[in-house]
Design an enzyme around this catalytic site. Structure first.
Site, PDB file in Angstrom:
ATOM      1  N   CYS A 252      -6.538  -5.259  -1.445  1.00 45.70           N
ATOM      2  CA  CYS A 252      -7.622  -6.119  -0.976  1.00 45.70           C
ATOM      3  C   CYS A 252      -8.381  -6.826  -2.088  1.00 45.70           C
ATOM      4  O   CYS A 252      -8.692  -8.019  -1.971  1.00 45.70           O
ATOM      5  CB  CYS A 252      -8.569  -5.338  -0.070  1.00 45.70           C
TER       6      CYS A 252
ATOM      7  N   TRP B  20       0.832  -1.199   0.000  1.00 37.64           N
ATOM      8  CA  TRP B  20       0.000   0.000   0.000  1.00 37.64           C
ATOM      9  C   TRP B  20       0.873   1.259   0.000  1.00 37.64           C
ATOM     10  O   TRP B  20       0.444   2.309   0.431  1.00 37.64           O
ATOM     11  CB  TRP B  20      -0.919   0.000   1.217  1.00 37.64           C
TER      12      TRP B  20
ATOM     13  N   ASP C 274     -18.085   3.064  15.649  1.00 41.74           N
ATOM     14  CA  ASP C 274     -18.472   4.474  15.676  1.00 41.74           C
ATOM     15  C   ASP C 274     -17.271   5.316  15.260  1.00 41.74           C
ATOM     16  O   ASP C 274     -16.135   5.031  15.653  1.00 41.74           O
ATOM     17  CB  ASP C 274     -18.898   4.896  17.084  1.00 41.74           C
TER      18      ASP C 274
ATOM     19  N   GLU D 169     -30.102   0.814  10.902  1.00 45.64           N
ATOM     20  CA  GLU D 169     -29.466   1.664  11.908  1.00 45.64           C
ATOM     21  C   GLU D 169     -30.514   2.276  12.846  1.00 45.64           C
ATOM     22  O   GLU D 169     -31.522   2.833  12.402  1.00 45.64           O
ATOM     23  CB  GLU D 169     -28.690   2.792  11.233  1.00 45.64           C
TER      24      GLU D 169
ATOM     25  N   HIS E  29     -13.531  -2.023   1.281  1.00 43.89           N
ATOM     26  CA  HIS E  29     -12.658  -3.163   1.541  1.00 43.89           C
ATOM     27  C   HIS E  29     -13.350  -4.400   0.994  1.00 43.89           C
ATOM     28  O   HIS E  29     -14.544  -4.610   1.225  1.00 43.89           O
ATOM     29  CB  HIS E  29     -12.383  -3.324   3.035  1.00 43.89           C
TER      30      HIS E  29
ATOM     31  N   TYR F 217      -7.163   4.833  -0.635  1.00 44.65           N
ATOM     32  CA  TYR F 217      -8.462   4.201  -0.440  1.00 44.65           C
ATOM     33  C   TYR F 217      -8.576   3.547   0.938  1.00 44.65           C
ATOM     34  O   TYR F 217      -9.670   3.234   1.398  1.00 44.65           O
ATOM     35  CB  TYR F 217      -8.749   3.188  -1.560  1.00 44.65           C
TER      36      TYR F 217
ATOM     37  N   ASN G 199     -19.389  -1.908  12.180  1.00 42.13           N
ATOM     38  CA  ASN G 199     -20.204  -1.259  13.205  1.00 42.13           C
ATOM     39  C   ASN G 199     -19.461  -0.252  14.075  1.00 42.13           C
ATOM     40  O   ASN G 199     -20.033   0.240  15.052  1.00 42.13           O
ATOM     41  CB  ASN G 199     -20.826  -2.326  14.116  1.00 42.13           C
TER      42      ASN G 199
ATOM     43  N   ASP H 292     -11.307 -13.582   4.845  1.00 44.33           N
ATOM     44  CA  ASP H 292     -10.604 -12.389   4.375  1.00 44.33           C
ATOM     45  C   ASP H 292      -9.112 -12.688   4.336  1.00 44.33           C
ATOM     46  O   ASP H 292      -8.480 -12.942   5.364  1.00 44.33           O
ATOM     47  CB  ASP H 292     -10.885 -11.217   5.322  1.00 44.33           C
TER      48      ASP H 292
END
Length: 667
Positions: free
Chosen positions: A258, A222, A382, A429, A317, A501, A380, A340
């Protein structure tokens, strides 16, 4: 002369003479057609679990089912062991024994015996060696090792007894047999796509994926420096990567990000018979601290502090999903599982992730294997904005609970459009189910949201922008919505910077202040002009711009902030076909590109490929002048009819992700 009556003759010769094996025919063509493996570019037999295949054994005399004793042995690995399922014996003839695999004599004709073999539904996947052993009172006579009788056993998504069974034929065709896919990128308001050649028919071997800790196929990079390899954006599919890996004697291939990891892993999975698809999560959190909080530290001017911000939100991703039954989990957590292969964080000491149940992620049930917490955080977390002062002190100025995991998509079955699968990972949400899932996640070990809720400002800000081509001037709209009964005055600083990205920021190219007054219960729009001359000198490989707005309400002194990623569309690449594609007849393909910029494009690579039509064609060009054009023409002679996809990609250091694809039908 007549012998005495008490003398008898005894025959010491057996009723039938000894049996020898002359040949074993694995009937590869017929079996592969029956097992949905005829598209594999491999001369060996390839079969699927729990489905019978036939082989023909030729002996030196007719086989006697009542007197002859023959066993067929199948071995895999360096130390075959019956207890481990790596040494399998199937008996035909007078001795009958039950084993892991079923075998039966289907018929005999002359010296040939047709035998049916059914590998069990849970047998090991891989390459088996075949031996035929004739058993006699004097011992065993085993055939010599013959690579021509080796065969591969794959998963069987057509069979309900297999862990990877899929009920719908359209799903099996898409997720197992389809060798061309689409991988989505960009950002959630401006989704881009690129075709990917999975080419699983070329692959019948298994490798590790990333080279981070296990000498796998790919090296992640990257850094924007790809001088010793190929830029991740330049690849058009898996076969070129895997052929290079094999040609270089197993040296990891440089380089991947990715979607390349996901594309190549999808090739392995489908090759093995596991239903698999590539999924893209837009606004994907990379939470280094594992506390379900993505901390964004703003400096005194309201821009993202590169030195103090460890977490990041990736524009997108890509990972994989595999479809399987999970006997180790409650039944409702079978189905699609996340895997992944991008090396982000370690799991039990290795860079790997999954499989983890999508349904379990949705419910916040994170106690089951494997790596559920990390995937849950990607969806999820925050986003917590901190304001730092010149002394390094920070305070929370805003919390955004909806920014991460905005949208998850995958290629739709039998279509080039995408499916929105966000609802398979998340409840709406703010809904009761959403809150219950978060509470379950906290009970299962995710750190609770322990920050004190901020006082409601009553004012909301949002950045909006249209789809923008690279090299163009454009406008952003700052919407200021006053939901109070009092007039408010907002002073705002807009910071524009180039961003990878992966959410890691680079050069700041814009710093501008704006002010606006908004009447009660009204919305005011503030326009922000962005000129190409401002951002073009600083662009990185994937043309992403991050705009952060930091504002303060004059009447209350309360702060608020928002951010928006703008993914610039690259210039166009065109593909044109001349002539009607017919089997055995030539037609021409022309790929064209025009440099729309006022600078020279240097060291340009152009790739053209089409699964089942042509292998990757790579052309290099020293430079393309401003306003200059590139045109490459190739003549193709199809060997097989049906739908084909032509894929082209242009790549250089200053312009990435220039791709196009064209579907054709060969008559």
């Amino acid at each position: 002369q007549k012998l005495p009556s008490h003398i008898f003759f005894f025959s010491f010769f057996p009723a039938t003479r000894g049996l020898s094996v002359l040949s074993v025919d694995m009937r590869a063509m017929d079996n592969k057609k029956a097992h949905n493996t005829s598209r594999y570019k491999n001369t060996s037999l390839i079969v699927r679990r729990n489905k019978e295949f036939i082989l023909i054994i030729r002996f030196d005399r007719p086989f006697n089912n009542q007197q002859d004793n023959v066993q067929i042995e199948f071995m895999i690995g360096s130390s075959p062991d019956e207890n481990r399922g790596t040494y399998i014996t199937v008996f035909i003839g007078k001795e009958k024994r039950d084993g892991r695999w079923n075998g039966r004599v289907i018929g005999t004709q002359g010296n040939d015996v047709t035998v049916g073999i059914t590998p069990d539904a849970s047998c090991i996947i891989g390459r088996f060696r075949t031996f035929v052993t004739v058993m006699t009172d004097l011992g065993k006579q085993r055939t010599a090792r013959n690579p021509d009788t080796d065969f591969y056993v794959l998963f069987n998504p057509w069979d309900p007894a297999d862990l990877v069974y899929v009920s719908r034929d359209t799903d099996r065709h898409e997720y197992v047999l389809n060798d061309v896919g689409i991988i989505y990128n960009g950002e959630y308001n401006n989704i881009s796509s690129r075709s990917w050649n999975y080419g699983q028919a070329f692959l019948v071997v298994y490798f590790q994926m990333n080279s981070q800790d296990d000498n796998g196929v790919l090296v992640g990079n990257w850094s924007s420096d790809y001088s010793i390899g190929t830029a991740p954006t330049a690849w058009t599919g898996s076969p070129e990567i895997l052929l290079k890996y094999a040609k270089d004697g197993g040296l990891p291939v440089c380089f991947a990000q990715c979607w390349v990891f996901a594309g190549v892993l999808n090739t392995f999975l489908r090759c093995l018979g596991i239903p698999a698809r590539v999924v893209t999560n837009f606004a994907s959190a990379h939470d280094n601290t594992g506390n379900l909080k993505t901390d964004i530290i703003l400096d005194e001017n309201g821009g993202v502090s590169r030195s103090r911000t460890r977490d990041s939100v990736w524009n997108y991703h890509s990972w994989n999903e595999v479809y399987m039954r999970r006997p180790d989990l409650p039944e409702k957590y079978s189905g699609w599982q996340v895997v992944d292969s991008t090396p982000q964080e370690t799991s039990d000491g290795l860079y790997r992730c999954g499989p983890t149940s999508v349904n379990a992620i949705k419910d916040g049930e994170l106690s089951y294997p494997f790596d559920a917490r990390f995937v849950f955080a990607e969806l999820n977390s925050d986003v917590i904005y901190y304001q730092s002062d010149k002394y390094g002190n920070t305070k929370i100025i805003q919390v955004d609970t909806t920014y991460v995991g905005k949208l998850l998509v995958t290629k739709r079955v039998n279509s080039n459009a995408y499916d929105d699968i966000t609802s398979t990972y998340k409840y709406p949400e703010g809904s009761d189910k959403d809150r219950q899932a978060m509470q379950m996640a906290e009970r299962r070990g995710i750190a609770p949201r322990d920050y004190i809720p901020l006082a409601e400002t009553g004012v909301h800000i949002e950045l909006q922008g249209d789809i923008i081509k690279m090299g163009e001037n454009f406008k952003l709209t700052l919407n200021i919505k006053n939901q109070t009964s009092q007039k408010c005055t907002l002073g705002a600083t807009i910071t524009g910077c180039v961003v990878y990205y992966t959410g890691v920021t680079s050069s700041i190219f814009k710093l501008e202040s704006k002010a606006a007054s908004v009447d009660p219960w009204k919305t005011t729009k503030v326009m922000i002009d962005v000129k190409a001359s401002e951002y073009m000198p600083y662009l990185l490989e994937q043309s992403n711009l991050l705009f952060v707005v930091y504002g303060r309400i004059q009447e209350t002194g309360m702060a608020l902030t928002t951010m928006r990623v703008v993914a610039l569309r690259p210039p166009e690449l065109t593909i044109k076909v001349t002539g009607t594609p017919r089997v055995g007849k030539d037609f021409m393909v022309t790929v064209s590109f025009r440099n729309p910029f006022n600078f020279i494009l240097k060291n340009v690579q152009l790739r053209l490929e089409s699964p089942g039509l042509i292998l990757t064609k790579l052309k290099t060009y020293d430079q393309i002048a401003p306003g200059g054009t590139l045109q490459y023409t190739d003549t193709i002679t199809p060997q097989y009819p049906g739908k084909k996809v032509l894929m082209a990609c242009l790549d250089c250091a200053t312009v990435r992700q220039v791709t196009n694809q064209l579907e054709i039908f060969v008559q």
